[in-house]
Design an enzyme around this catalytic site. Structure first.
Site, PDB file in Angstrom:
ATOM      1  N   HIS A 204       0.817  -1.208   0.000  1.00 41.84           N
ATOM      2  CA  HIS A 204       0.000   0.000   0.000  1.00 41.84           C
ATOM      3  C   HIS A 204       0.860   1.270   0.000  1.00 41.84           C
ATOM      4  O   HIS A 204       0.659   2.176  -0.808  1.00 41.84           O
ATOM      5  CB  HIS A 204      -0.929  -0.010   1.226  1.00 41.84           C
TER       6      HIS A 204
ATOM      7  N   CYS B  66      35.933   3.566 -23.846  1.00 39.60           N
ATOM      8  CA  CYS B  66      35.094   3.451 -22.654  1.00 39.60           C
ATOM      9  C   CYS B  66      35.746   4.073 -21.427  1.00 39.60           C
ATOM     10  O   CYS B  66      35.306   3.848 -20.310  1.00 39.60           O
ATOM     11  CB  CYS B  66      34.740   1.991 -22.383  1.00 39.60           C
TER      12      CYS B  66
END
Length: 803
Positions: free
Chosen positions: A427, A758
């Site tokens: 919830h 990279c």
């Protein structure tokens, strides 16, 4: 019968078009019972008491006027007044007697259901409001559900309580906020056979990732016993992901899983109390294992994909779904007991990217699951019961054991929510997502560790782990409109090591992952040295041996633990970007780094300069590590072959010589990773001057090169990048380093091989990005936080070169 009206509809008489008659929940159950049962999805049978039945009850009792009196001129901000009026409204409904014909119809249908399932059957009695599950309002947990109801008096009592629950404090407040008229809304009741998940497990699943909105996965949560605990957030459930595109290609593998604490389970009562269900503590063994098998997870994924496809086809657009499932402990079958449209993530616009980040580093005081990706600050307000809610001020951080729908009025004004219990489908999680408020749930110790009325910072911007820090920390928000962003010719890829950030990061404009590092996954998810897992007998410390045993206890073997954890980490990154390429670098720890892993000190050498010592390719075939590398390869084989993530390209780091390259590739082939087989590409890091000098020879053995500018700079300039004394001499922009990069790019092109970079350079220095475009690099891989500005930079440079 005194009335000509029939107030009962069986599931096989209902479709999704019947929402005005029976509400969203029942209409959906009818739709699935009729349309999806033939596709093998199990739906328990049942019937609905229509919304007309609710109106008929109130008409016959002349209750409307009294309800208006109770609710007209209500001030929802006055919590005490709201509670008083809501109680009055419920009492009015509760006092209304069932008209005889309505009562008879309910009992007759119940008897018919008993004939189908047997006298011993109990039923679930669920509310289904006629305005629920609209695309913009979830009504999550607004009305009540009653489980394990047996016998006619108990059934009628539960029906009455369902009707009355239309007027709980939270339901009234929610309708006022959403602009719904209390008197135009009606309540239908769903009465369906109970699935005996009290003897097994149940949970909630979504056909997308609830945190990021990433739509290529099914996200499943589960715990033992009846499902209310998962829905309400009373337990920290197990979590599973399945990748939809590869599942539909026939690959059957769980993408990743997380073991939840599952401290309690809801079962049927033993008859000694009036309540039909009760919670008991789960055993240690139950907590240590997953509540369902991989086979169950894959069956549920199949259900979720079929349900999403069905509702999407009806709507003419993709309809992500939120579903509740239950496994029957008697027949062993998995059932769907509810399905509704997902109402939060699917409403978000993907065109504007918001990135939150802390500007300082600090130690969190509590951690849990993060909900959302925002950061918020405020005064911590610990709430232990409803009476304290009136002290809550707008902008406070709500800290509680668990939230229930009654707390929603204060959840709306909270800057963040922190709970001890609950998983990411409970919830608190659903409502905080709906409100766009960050939440950290399932912390275990939030209410005891956080000081009441103290300033705190709540961060959900650091991956799956949500963190709460003491004090008000400085953070920033970057907002980017992606709608007009063009793509450059140079491929812009990402550097990524943390699987928890993969789904969120995939929304950045990108061409895949140029560097997925294994080291983070090994450090965070495995924690142990691979050789210590294979040879625990060589670990000469009892405490370390015990820790290794604890880590791997629930796995077939320590090796299986390593393979599963590594494959799930890498698989999550590969799935997030599928089908774009994801370049995975095999492990590149140095000896001193390996030694810090659990058990590592018994397997590593003491080196004077680990940076240029026993690392990368030299380890892979060496007797001291070959068995460890075999585990890495087994994990990558599982990612590509079993998970079906063939977009994974493997990369060998720190490969000094051509002979070494041949040796490593031959060994990989014997381990089932043969270059060219099953379209496997293998790249090599180009980070040693010899890789550049002998690029033609290396090209014969690899499909591409990724320039590691950090190590290439270090070895070209002879600068130890770990040494603070000579650190200022480390500069990727040095002319000699740039020439090395240029030669690598030219050499790779000459051999028809892919060439990317990279390293850190283009993320740090815009002029390096310019240089890389100028020399014609195929791709550059960037840190996620620099992707947008570097993309802009590359576009401008490409434009300049054309003109």
């Amino acid at each position: 019968m005194s009335s000509q009206n029939n107030y009962i509809r069986w599931f096989n008489e209902l479709t999704i078009d019947d929402v005005p008659l029976v509400g969203g929940k029942n209409a959906s159950l009818g739709e699935m019972y009729q349309e999806l049962s033939p596709q093998g999805i199990q739906i328990p049978n049942g019937f609905a008491v229509t919304a007309e039945g609710y109106r008929y009850l109130l008409d016959q009792a002349n209750a409307w006027e009294a309800l208006h009196e109770a609710l007209d001129d209500l001030n929802p901000a006055d919590v005490a007044d709201l509670a008083q009026r809501a109680r009055k409204a419920r009492d009015i409904i509760y006092a209304a007697p069932f008209p005889r014909d309505l009562e008879e119809q309910i009992i007759q249908a119940y008897t018919q259901l008993q004939q189908q399932y047997g006298e011993e059957m109990s039923v679930a009695v669920r509310s289904s409001a006629t305005a629920e599950d609209l695309p913009t309002a979830s009504f999550a947990g607004q009305q009540d559900t009653f489980l394990n109801i047996r016998g006619e008096p108990a059934l009628l009592e539960a029906c009455k309580r369902c009707f009355a629950s239309l007027f709980t404090d939270r339901a009234i407040h929610y309708r006022v906020d959403q602009g719904f008229d209390h008197f135009k809304l009606a309540l239908s009741i769903g009465i369906m056979k109970m699935v005996r998940s009290d003897l097994d497990a149940s949970g909630v699943m979504f056909s997308l990732d609830t945190e990021s909105g990433f739509s290529d996965v099914v996200f499943i949560t589960g715990a033992y016993g009846l499902g209310e605990n998962v829905v309400q957030g009373a337990v920290d459930p197990d979590e599973f992901y399945v990748h939809k595109p590869t599942f539909e290609l026939g690959h059957r593998a769980v993408l990743k899983r997380t073991l939840g604490a599952k401290k309690i389970k809801m079962i049927y009562s033993d008859g000694r109390t009036h309540e039909p269900t009760r919670n008991i503590v789960t055993s240690e063994q139950e907590r240590q294992r997953f509540c369902i098998t991989d086979e169950d997870v894959l069956t549920l994924a199949d259900y979720a994909i079929k349900i999403e496809k069905h509702y999407s086809a009806k709507a003419g657009q993709t309809k992500p779904m939120d579903m509740e499932w239950a496994k029957d402990g008697l027949d062993g079958c998995l059932y769907i007991v509810q399905a509704r449209p997902e109402t939060v993530v699917s409403q978000l616009s993907g065109m504007v990217l918001e990135q939150y980040s802390l500007k300082v580093t600090a130690q969190p005081i509590v951690t849990g699951h993060s909900v959302g990706s925002k950061i918020a600050t405020g005064t911590a307000r610990i709430i232990t019961n409803l009476s304290q809610l009136q002290q809550f001020k707008a902008g406070d951080v709500l800290v509680a054991d668990i939230t229930t729908p009654d707390w929603e009025p204060v959840m709306k004004i909270a800057s963040a929510i922190v709970t001890n219990r609950g998983g990411r489908t409970c919830h608190a999680a659903i409502i905080s997502r709906e409100l766009g408020v960050p939440a950290v749930i399932g912390c275990d110790n939030a209410t005891t560790t956080i000081k009441n009325n103290s300033p705190v910072t709540v961060s959900c911007a650091e991956g799956d782990k949500g963190k709460v820090y003491e004090g008000i920390l400085d953070f920033e928000i970057k907002t980017t409109d992606l709608s007009g962003l063009k793509r450059p010719k140079t491929k812009i890829m990402l550097n990524l090591g943390n699987p928890e950030l993969a789904f969120k990061t995939s929304f950045l404009p990108n061409d895949g992952v140029g560097l997925a590092r294994m080291e983070f996954i090994i450090t965070e998810y495995i924690k142990a040295h691979p050789m210590a897992l294979i040879h625990p007998e060589r670990v000469q410390d009892d405490n370390e041996r015990q820790q290794l045993e604890d880590l791997t206890r629930n796995f077939k073997s320590p090796e299986a633990f390593f393979i599963q954890r590594l494959s799930e980490g890498v698989g999550t990154i590969a799935a997030a970007f599928y089908p774009k390429p994801v370049v995975v670098r095999m492990s590149d720890f140095k000896t001193n780094e390996y030694a810090t892993l659990l058990g590592g000190r018994w397997f590593e050498f003491d080196e004077a300069n680990p940076m240029i010592g026993f690392r990368g390719a030299s380890r892979y075939t060496h007797p001291a590590y070959a068995e460890g590398f075999a585990l890495e390869c087994a994990a990558m084989k599982r990612v590509r072959d079993d998970m079906g993530l063939s977009n994974v390209i493997l990369m060998i780091p720190f490969c000094r010589r051509v002979q070494e390259a041949k040796k490593v590739l031959d060994y990989m082939a014997t381990l089932g990773l043969k270059r060219g087989e099953n379209e496997l590409e293998i790249y090599v890091m180009c980070e040693i001057p010899n890789n550049v000098i002998q690029i033609d020879a290396f090209s014969e053995h690899f499909d591409g090169f990724s320039i590691g500018s950090n190590d290439l700079t270090q070895l070209t300039l002879g600068v130890d990048r770990d040494s603070a004394i000579v650190a200022e001499d480390f500069d990727e922009r040095d002319l000699g380093v740039k020439e090395m990069i240029r030669l690598a790019v030219v050499g790779a092109k000459r051999n028809g091989k892919h060439c990317g970079l990279c390293g850190q350079a283009p993320s740090d220095y815009p002029e390096m990005a310019d240089f890389l475009v100028e020399v014609g690099i195929d791709s550059m891989s960037l840190n996620p936080d620099t992707v947008l500005q570097t993309t802009q930079q590359v576009l401008e440079t490409e434009q300049r070169l054309i003109s």
